[in-house]
Design a protein around this motif. Structure first.
Motif, PDB file in Angstrom:
ATOM      1  N   TYR A  35       0.690  -1.475  -0.069  1.00 21.09           N
ATOM      2  CA  TYR A  35      -0.075   0.118   0.014  1.00 21.09           C
ATOM      3  C   TYR A  35       0.670   1.265  -0.071  1.00 21.09           C
ATOM      4  O   TYR A  35       1.998   1.178   0.350  1.00 21.09           O
ATOM      5  CB  TYR A  35      -0.807   0.130   1.163  1.00 21.09           C
ATOM      6  CG  TYR A  35      -2.023  -1.094   1.426  1.00 21.09           C
ATOM      7  CD1 TYR A  35      -1.665  -2.228   1.386  1.00 21.09           C
ATOM      8  CD2 TYR A  35      -3.319  -0.785   1.047  1.00 21.09           C
ATOM      9  CE1 TYR A  35      -2.600  -3.541   1.575  1.00 21.09           C
ATOM     10  CE2 TYR A  35      -4.116  -1.759   1.008  1.00 21.09           C
ATOM     11  CZ  TYR A  35      -3.941  -2.859   1.164  1.00 21.09           C
ATOM     12  OH  TYR A  35      -4.961  -4.137   1.345  1.00 21.09           O
ATOM     13  N   GLN A  37       0.869   5.410   1.098  1.00 23.75           N
ATOM     14  CA  GLN A  37       0.054   6.324   1.734  1.00 23.75           C
ATOM     15  C   GLN A  37       0.598   7.983   1.461  1.00 23.75           C
ATOM     16  O   GLN A  37       1.834   8.001   1.804  1.00 23.75           O
ATOM     17  CB  GLN A  37      -0.117   6.206   3.234  1.00 23.75           C
ATOM     18  CG  GLN A  37      -0.892   7.286   4.001  1.00 23.75           C
ATOM     19  CD  GLN A  37      -0.877   6.991   5.423  1.00 23.75           C
ATOM     20  OE1 GLN A  37      -0.039   6.544   6.104  1.00 23.75           O
ATOM     21  NE2 GLN A  37      -1.796   7.462   6.245  1.00 23.75           N
ATOM     22  N   GLY A  41      -2.776  11.808   3.349  1.00 28.17           N
ATOM     23  CA  GLY A  41      -3.992  10.931   2.902  1.00 28.17           C
ATOM     24  C   GLY A  41      -3.925   9.547   3.456  1.00 28.17           C
ATOM     25  O   GLY A  41      -3.598   9.351   4.796  1.00 28.17           O
ATOM     26  N   HIS A  42      -4.631   8.599   2.907  1.00 27.05           N
ATOM     27  CA  HIS A  42      -5.104   7.436   3.357  1.00 27.05           C
ATOM     28  C   HIS A  42      -4.409   6.132   2.656  1.00 27.05           C
ATOM     29  O   HIS A  42      -3.946   6.438   1.402  1.00 27.05           O
ATOM     30  CB  HIS A  42      -6.479   7.138   3.552  1.00 27.05           C
ATOM     31  CG  HIS A  42      -7.175   7.282   2.179  1.00 27.05           C
ATOM     32  ND1 HIS A  42      -7.419   8.405   1.474  1.00 27.05           N
ATOM     33  CD2 HIS A  42      -7.572   6.037   1.486  1.00 27.05           C
ATOM     34  CE1 HIS A  42      -8.080   8.069   0.225  1.00 27.05           C
ATOM     35  NE2 HIS A  42      -8.046   6.755   0.284  1.00 27.05           N
ATOM     36  N   PRO A  43      -4.195   5.063   3.306  1.00 29.04           N
ATOM     37  CA  PRO A  43      -3.385   3.991   2.263  1.00 29.04           C
ATOM     38  C   PRO A  43      -3.993   3.693   1.320  1.00 29.04           C
ATOM     39  O   PRO A  43      -5.479   3.560   1.365  1.00 29.04           O
ATOM     40  CB  PRO A  43      -3.215   2.802   3.650  1.00 29.04           C
ATOM     41  CG  PRO A  43      -3.133   3.555   4.965  1.00 29.04           C
ATOM     42  CD  PRO A  43      -4.220   4.914   4.593  1.00 29.04           C
ATOM     43  N   PHE A  45      -4.102   0.681  -1.949  1.00 27.61           N
ATOM     44  CA  PHE A  45      -3.743  -0.625  -2.327  1.00 27.61           C
ATOM     45  C   PHE A  45      -2.879  -0.255  -3.618  1.00 27.61           C
ATOM     46  O   PHE A  45      -3.386   0.337  -4.703  1.00 27.61           O
ATOM     47  CB  PHE A  45      -4.871  -1.609  -2.260  1.00 27.61           C
ATOM     48  CG  PHE A  45      -4.493  -2.875  -3.119  1.00 27.61           C
ATOM     49  CD1 PHE A  45      -4.598  -3.169  -4.605  1.00 27.61           C
ATOM     50  CD2 PHE A  45      -4.005  -3.826  -2.086  1.00 27.61           C
ATOM     51  CE1 PHE A  45      -4.266  -4.284  -4.891  1.00 27.61           C
ATOM     52  CE2 PHE A  45      -3.771  -5.052  -2.905  1.00 27.61           C
ATOM     53  CZ  PHE A  45      -3.742  -5.409  -4.143  1.00 27.61           C
ATOM     54  N   PHE A  88       3.696   0.631   2.743  1.00 21.54           N
ATOM     55  CA  PHE A  88       3.490  -0.397   3.603  1.00 21.54           C
ATOM     56  C   PHE A  88       3.450  -1.612   2.854  1.00 21.54           C
ATOM     57  O   PHE A  88       2.726  -1.759   1.962  1.00 21.54           O
ATOM     58  CB  PHE A  88       2.326   0.007   4.452  1.00 21.54           C
ATOM     59  CG  PHE A  88       2.080   1.175   5.178  1.00 21.54           C
ATOM     60  CD1 PHE A  88       1.423   2.539   4.735  1.00 21.54           C
ATOM     61  CD2 PHE A  88       2.464   0.993   6.698  1.00 21.54           C
ATOM     62  CE1 PHE A  88       1.480   3.315   5.611  1.00 21.54           C
ATOM     63  CE2 PHE A  88       2.520   2.235   7.309  1.00 21.54           C
ATOM     64  CZ  PHE A  88       2.142   3.478   7.137  1.00 21.54           C
ATOM     65  N   PHE A 105       0.053  -4.787   9.121  1.00 16.36           N
ATOM     66  CA  PHE A 105       0.830  -3.905   8.352  1.00 16.36           C
ATOM     67  C   PHE A 105       2.148  -3.872   9.000  1.00 16.36           C
ATOM     68  O   PHE A 105       2.430  -3.769  10.294  1.00 16.36           O
ATOM     69  CB  PHE A 105       0.208  -2.409   8.357  1.00 16.36           C
ATOM     70  CG  PHE A 105      -0.871  -2.383   7.329  1.00 16.36           C
ATOM     71  CD1 PHE A 105      -2.076  -2.830   7.576  1.00 16.36           C
ATOM     72  CD2 PHE A 105      -0.752  -1.997   6.053  1.00 16.36           C
ATOM     73  CE1 PHE A 105      -3.251  -2.530   6.905  1.00 16.36           C
ATOM     74  CE2 PHE A 105      -1.633  -1.899   5.215  1.00 16.36           C
ATOM     75  CZ  PHE A 105      -2.791  -2.086   5.601  1.00 16.36           C
ATOM     76  N   GLY A 106       3.150  -3.839   8.015  1.00 12.41           N
ATOM     77  CA  GLY A 106       4.356  -3.612   8.532  1.00 12.41           C
ATOM     78  C   GLY A 106       4.682  -2.226   9.043  1.00 12.41           C
ATOM     79  O   GLY A 106       3.603  -1.306   8.766  1.00 12.41           O
ATOM     80  N   GLN A 107       5.821  -1.748   9.611  1.00  7.70           N
ATOM     81  CA  GLN A 107       5.622  -0.231   9.911  1.00  7.70           C
ATOM     82  C   GLN A 107       5.809   0.834   9.181  1.00  7.70           C
ATOM     83  O   GLN A 107       5.621   2.073   9.408  1.00  7.70           O
ATOM     84  CB  GLN A 107       6.974  -0.118  11.066  1.00  7.70           C
ATOM     85  CG  GLN A 107       7.040  -1.026  12.150  1.00  7.70           C
ATOM     86  CD  GLN A 107       7.778  -2.417  11.803  1.00  7.70           C
ATOM     87  OE1 GLN A 107       7.791  -2.795  10.599  1.00  7.70           O
ATOM     88  NE2 GLN A 107       8.470  -2.851  12.882  1.00  7.70           N
TER      89      GLN A 107
END
Lengths: 115, 113
Positions: A35, A37, A41-43, A45, A88, A105-107
């Motif tokens: 993903y 971001q 904004g927002h994540p 895909f 991500f 999710f990963g960091q």
């Protein structure tokens, strides 16, 4: 519990340089998602990898899934200022198969691109 | 097709106050999620739901409660807000299955003073 570790946390590049972020898991993943971001904004895909050793490309972005399905990478060739944001990886199964539906999710890797 | 809608977008609470964040999706998705995002911490899963009437704890559930009374809605409640709950909250939904993408709402920026 199961975690997907992502490195590096930050990456600063000059426009035109390449960029790579890595995700690693201690256990075998069923598949992995990526993903993006944008700042504020927002994540959103980007892509999903399912098969061992799979490689997928989206223009300047190349996604790889390791042969053992324990790691994945995202590589951007010749970065542009539009590439800035946080990338991500995500584990949609939570390896072990006992927590179906869980999406971890990963960091994330924060990419900045200097013009 | 609105996708995933979160309300409110911004909120300031005093310590001890309660509030509910609403997430609504119009894609008939079975799975829904609540995450919080803090600097350097990525997206951490608070609670999630795999169907109407079911919820499960994520990585950081303490201080939060959730309900999924209708398939399209997933509510996140803070009974007694604390400054440590200052964060950006994201709701997401996806179709059932592991090989489906998640769709995120625009986020709620919550400040607890």
């Amino acid at each position: 519990g199961q975690q997907v570790m992502q490195i590096p946390q930050y990456q600063h590049v000059q426009e035109g340089e390449d960029f790579t972020t890595y995700c690693n898991s201690s256990t075998t993943l069923s598949n992995i998602q990526w993903y993006k971001q944008r700042p504020g904004g927002h994540p959103v895909f980007l892509i999903q990898l399912v098969k061992s050793g799979e490689v997928k490309k989206q223009k300047r972005l190349t996604f790889q899934f390791g042969e053992a399905k324990k790691n994945s990478s995202l590589h951007i060739t010749a970065t542009q200022t539009t590439d800035v944001g946080t990338y991500f990886c995500a584990d949609p199964l939570n390896a072990g198969g006992t927590s179906y539906g869980k999406l971890t999710f990963g960091q994330g890797t924060i990419l900045t691109v200097h013009p | 097709n609105a996708g995933v809608t979160q309300t409110p977008k911004f909120r300031v609470l005093k310590t001890g106050q309660s509030m509910t964040l609403l997430c609504a999706q119009d894609m008939n998705h079975e799975y829904m999620y609540w995450y919080r995002q803090d600097p350097g911490m990525g997206l951490r899963l608070i609670h999630y739901s795999v169907g109407e009437g079911t919820t499960a704890k994520g990585e950081v559930p303490d201080g939060y409660n959730v309900s999924r009374l209708k398939k399209q809605n997933f509510l996140l409640g803070l009974e007694s807000a604390a400054p440590s709950q200052t964060s950006v909250y994201f709701c997401a939904s996806k179709k059932k299955g592991t090989e489906t993408e998640a769709f995120f709402g625009q986020g709620t920026r919550l400040t607890v003073v």
